[in-house]
Design a protein around this motif. Structure first.
Motif, PDB file in Angstrom:
ATOM      1  N   VAL A 171       2.365   2.303  -1.088  1.00  0.00           N
ATOM      2  CA  VAL A 171       3.473   1.667  -0.384  1.00  0.00           C
ATOM      3  C   VAL A 171       3.069   0.240  -0.011  1.00  0.00           C
ATOM      4  CG1 VAL A 171       4.979   1.795   1.643  1.00  0.00           C
ATOM      5  CG2 VAL A 171       4.249   3.901   0.488  1.00  0.00           C
ATOM      6  N   ASP A 172       3.913  -0.738  -0.351  1.00  0.00           N
ATOM      7  CA  ASP A 172       3.644  -2.155  -0.069  1.00  0.00           C
ATOM      8  C   ASP A 172       2.227  -2.513  -0.537  1.00  0.00           C
ATOM      9  OD1 ASP A 172       4.102  -4.745   0.893  1.00  0.00           O
ATOM     10  OD2 ASP A 172       3.410  -4.232   2.902  1.00  0.00           O
ATOM     11  N   ALA A 173       1.949  -2.266  -1.796  1.00  0.00           N
ATOM     12  CA  ALA A 173       0.585  -2.331  -2.328  1.00  0.00           C
ATOM     13  C   ALA A 173       0.208  -3.647  -2.999  1.00  0.00           C
ATOM     14  CB  ALA A 173       0.376  -1.182  -3.306  1.00  0.00           C
ATOM     15  N   TYR A 174       1.066  -4.663  -2.910  1.00  0.00           N
ATOM     16  CA  TYR A 174       0.770  -5.945  -3.549  1.00  0.00           C
ATOM     17  C   TYR A 174       0.796  -7.080  -2.544  1.00  0.00           C
ATOM     18  CZ  TYR A 174       1.537  -3.579  -8.004  1.00  0.00           C
ATOM     19  OH  TYR A 174       1.452  -2.726  -9.073  1.00  0.00           O
ATOM     20  N   LYS A 175      -0.159  -8.002  -2.659  1.00  0.00           N
ATOM     21  CA  LYS A 175      -0.149  -9.212  -1.827  1.00  0.00           C
ATOM     22  C   LYS A 175       1.031 -10.083  -2.243  1.00  0.00           C
ATOM     23  CE  LYS A 175      -4.897  -9.704  -0.544  1.00  0.00           C
ATOM     24  NZ  LYS A 175      -5.568 -10.668   0.247  1.00  0.00           N
ATOM     25  N   ASN A 176       1.653 -10.732  -1.276  1.00  0.00           N
ATOM     26  CA  ASN A 176       2.769 -11.650  -1.509  1.00  0.00           C
ATOM     27  C   ASN A 176       3.941 -10.990  -2.228  1.00  0.00           C
ATOM     28  OD1 ASN A 176       1.198 -13.767  -0.385  1.00  0.00           O
ATOM     29  ND2 ASN A 176       0.164 -13.989  -2.356  1.00  0.00           N
ATOM     30  N   SER A 177       4.121  -9.695  -2.030  1.00  0.00           N
ATOM     31  CA  SER A 177       5.220  -8.975  -2.656  1.00  0.00           C
ATOM     32  C   SER A 177       5.514  -7.711  -1.851  1.00  0.00           C
ATOM     33  CB  SER A 177       4.848  -8.586  -4.091  1.00  0.00           C
ATOM     34  OG  SER A 177       5.833  -7.747  -4.648  1.00  0.00           O
ATOM     35  N   PRO A 178       6.786  -7.352  -1.696  1.00  0.00           N
ATOM     36  CA  PRO A 178       7.111  -6.108  -0.997  1.00  0.00           C
ATOM     37  C   PRO A 178       7.071  -4.880  -1.916  1.00  0.00           C
ATOM     38  CG  PRO A 178       9.114  -7.259  -1.547  1.00  0.00           C
ATOM     39  CD  PRO A 178       7.970  -8.147  -2.000  1.00  0.00           C
ATOM     40  N   ALA A 179       6.659  -5.067  -3.161  1.00  0.00           N
ATOM     41  CA  ALA A 179       6.705  -3.987  -4.153  1.00  0.00           C
ATOM     42  C   ALA A 179       5.693  -2.882  -3.849  1.00  0.00           C
ATOM     43  CB  ALA A 179       6.440  -4.553  -5.545  1.00  0.00           C
ATOM     44  N   SER A 180       6.052  -1.684  -4.254  1.00  0.00           N
ATOM     45  CA  SER A 180       5.144  -0.541  -4.208  1.00  0.00           C
ATOM     46  C   SER A 180       4.528  -0.358  -5.594  1.00  0.00           C
ATOM     47  CB  SER A 180       5.886   0.723  -3.794  1.00  0.00           C
ATOM     48  OG  SER A 180       6.314   0.623  -2.451  1.00  0.00           O
ATOM     49  N   ALA A 181       3.366   0.274  -5.632  1.00  0.00           N
ATOM     50  CA  ALA A 181       2.664   0.513  -6.895  1.00  0.00           C
ATOM     51  C   ALA A 181       2.776   1.991  -7.257  1.00  0.00           C
ATOM     52  CB  ALA A 181       1.199   0.125  -6.765  1.00  0.00           C
ATOM     53  N   LEU A 182       2.761   2.285  -8.555  1.00  0.00           N
ATOM     54  CA  LEU A 182       2.785   3.658  -9.045  1.00  0.00           C
ATOM     55  C   LEU A 182       1.672   3.824 -10.065  1.00  0.00           C
ATOM     56  CD1 LEU A 182       4.079   6.488  -9.326  1.00  0.00           C
ATOM     57  CD2 LEU A 182       5.553   5.504 -11.100  1.00  0.00           C
ATOM     58  N   SER A 183       0.877   4.869  -9.859  1.00  0.00           N
ATOM     59  CA  SER A 183      -0.198   5.197 -10.785  1.00  0.00           C
ATOM     60  C   SER A 183      -0.022   6.646 -11.232  1.00  0.00           C
ATOM     61  CB  SER A 183      -1.550   5.027 -10.099  1.00  0.00           C
ATOM     62  OG  SER A 183      -2.597   5.388 -10.960  1.00  0.00           O
ATOM     63  N   ILE A 184      -0.127   6.882 -12.539  1.00  0.00           N
ATOM     64  CA  ILE A 184      -0.068   8.226 -13.104  1.00  0.00           C
ATOM     65  C   ILE A 184      -1.493   8.585 -13.516  1.00  0.00           C
ATOM     66  CG2 ILE A 184       0.929   9.698 -14.893  1.00  0.00           C
ATOM     67  CD1 ILE A 184       3.016   8.492 -12.966  1.00  0.00           C
ATOM     68  N   ASN A 185      -1.981   9.749 -13.058  1.00  0.00           N
ATOM     69  CA  ASN A 185      -3.375  10.120 -13.249  1.00  0.00           C
ATOM     70  C   ASN A 185      -3.468  11.548 -13.786  1.00  0.00           C
ATOM     71  OD1 ASN A 185      -4.181   7.718 -11.584  1.00  0.00           O
ATOM     72  ND2 ASN A 185      -3.070   8.902 -10.063  1.00  0.00           N
ATOM     73  N   GLY A 186      -4.482  11.806 -14.574  1.00  0.00           N
ATOM     74  CA  GLY A 186      -4.700  13.148 -15.065  1.00  0.00           C
ATOM     75  C   GLY A 186      -6.117  13.299 -15.578  1.00  0.00           C
ATOM     76  N   GLY A 187      -6.589  14.524 -15.636  1.00  0.00           N
ATOM     77  CA  GLY A 187      -7.926  14.740 -16.133  1.00  0.00           C
ATOM     78  C   GLY A 187      -8.367  16.190 -16.112  1.00  0.00           C
ATOM     79  N   LEU A 188      -9.650  16.368 -16.342  1.00  0.00           N
ATOM     80  CA  LEU A 188     -10.281  17.682 -16.405  1.00  0.00           C
ATOM     81  C   LEU A 188     -11.315  17.773 -15.292  1.00  0.00           C
ATOM     82  CD1 LEU A 188     -10.612  20.326 -18.062  1.00  0.00           C
ATOM     83  CD2 LEU A 188     -12.410  19.156 -19.342  1.00  0.00           C
ATOM     84  N   GLY A 189     -11.272  18.868 -14.531  1.00  0.00           N
ATOM     85  CA  GLY A 189     -12.193  19.050 -13.414  1.00  0.00           C
ATOM     86  C   GLY A 189     -13.129  20.217 -13.610  1.00  0.00           C
TER      87      GLY A 189
END
Length: 181
Positions: free
Chosen positions: A159-177
């Motif tokens: 949420v609010d993850a960028y400097k000089n911007s109100p934009a939010s960031a989205l990361s898609i993650n996956g793997g083997l544990g």
């Protein structure tokens, strides 16, 4: 001083994820997994791919592909877990300690939602989850693959993850544990 504080918080969060299973599993007499009707009580550490899919609108905010290290420790008999994610890209890493609520949706499979805080190691440099510290919300699924392995996937919103911007960031993650209990 700010960098020293971030390093201290980072080391503390990672140490908690590593040490907590030792204390939480001390009372169990059996090393065998406990059977469950739905869901999984597995504690695990995994590695995989991380894809930042958003851009904050500035020159140094480009989305990118990286990797992740993810861990989960079940908190007793509650539907809660302590989780941690390291999401790295070409320039820096986001460190995300979280608490999640888990819901068993099938035998050996959980859906979960979590809340935590993203600490970006180098402010202003792009990570898969933006370029500054902020609130992190996660939704995902994890499933057992036999007795020793897990497969996981999640989407994390900064949420609010960028400097000089109100934009939010989205990361898609996956793997083997690898399941350690």
């Amino acid at each position: 001083m700010k960098r020293l504080l971030k390093s201290f918080v980072t080391i503390s969060a990672l140490s908690s994820v590593v040490v907590a299973p030792i204390f939480l599993s001390a009372g169990h007499a059996s090393a065998l997994p406990q059977p469950t009707q739905k869901g999984t009580d597995a504690n695990y550490v995994g590695v995989g791919v991380s894809a930042g899919v958003t851009n904050g609108g500035q020159n140094s905010d480009a989305a990118g592909i990286g990797g992740n290290v993810t861990g989960r420790v079940k908190l007793g008999d509650t539907p809660l877990s302590a989780r941690g994610q390291l999401l790295w890209g070409e320039e820096t890493t986001a460190i995300i300690p979280q608490i999640s609520a888990d819901l068993g949706i099938a035998k050996g499979t959980n859906a979960f939602v979590g809340v935590g805080y993203s600490f970006v190691e180098k402010d202003g440099k792009p990570s898969p989850l933006g370029n500054k510290d902020g609130l992190a919300l996660t939704a995902g699924v994890e499933s057992e693959l036999g007795n020793s392995f897990m497969v996981y996937s999640n989407a994390t919103v900064g949420v609010d993850a960028y400097k000089n911007s109100p934009a939010s960031a989205l990361s898609i993650n996956g793997g083997l544990g690898y399941r350690f209990r």
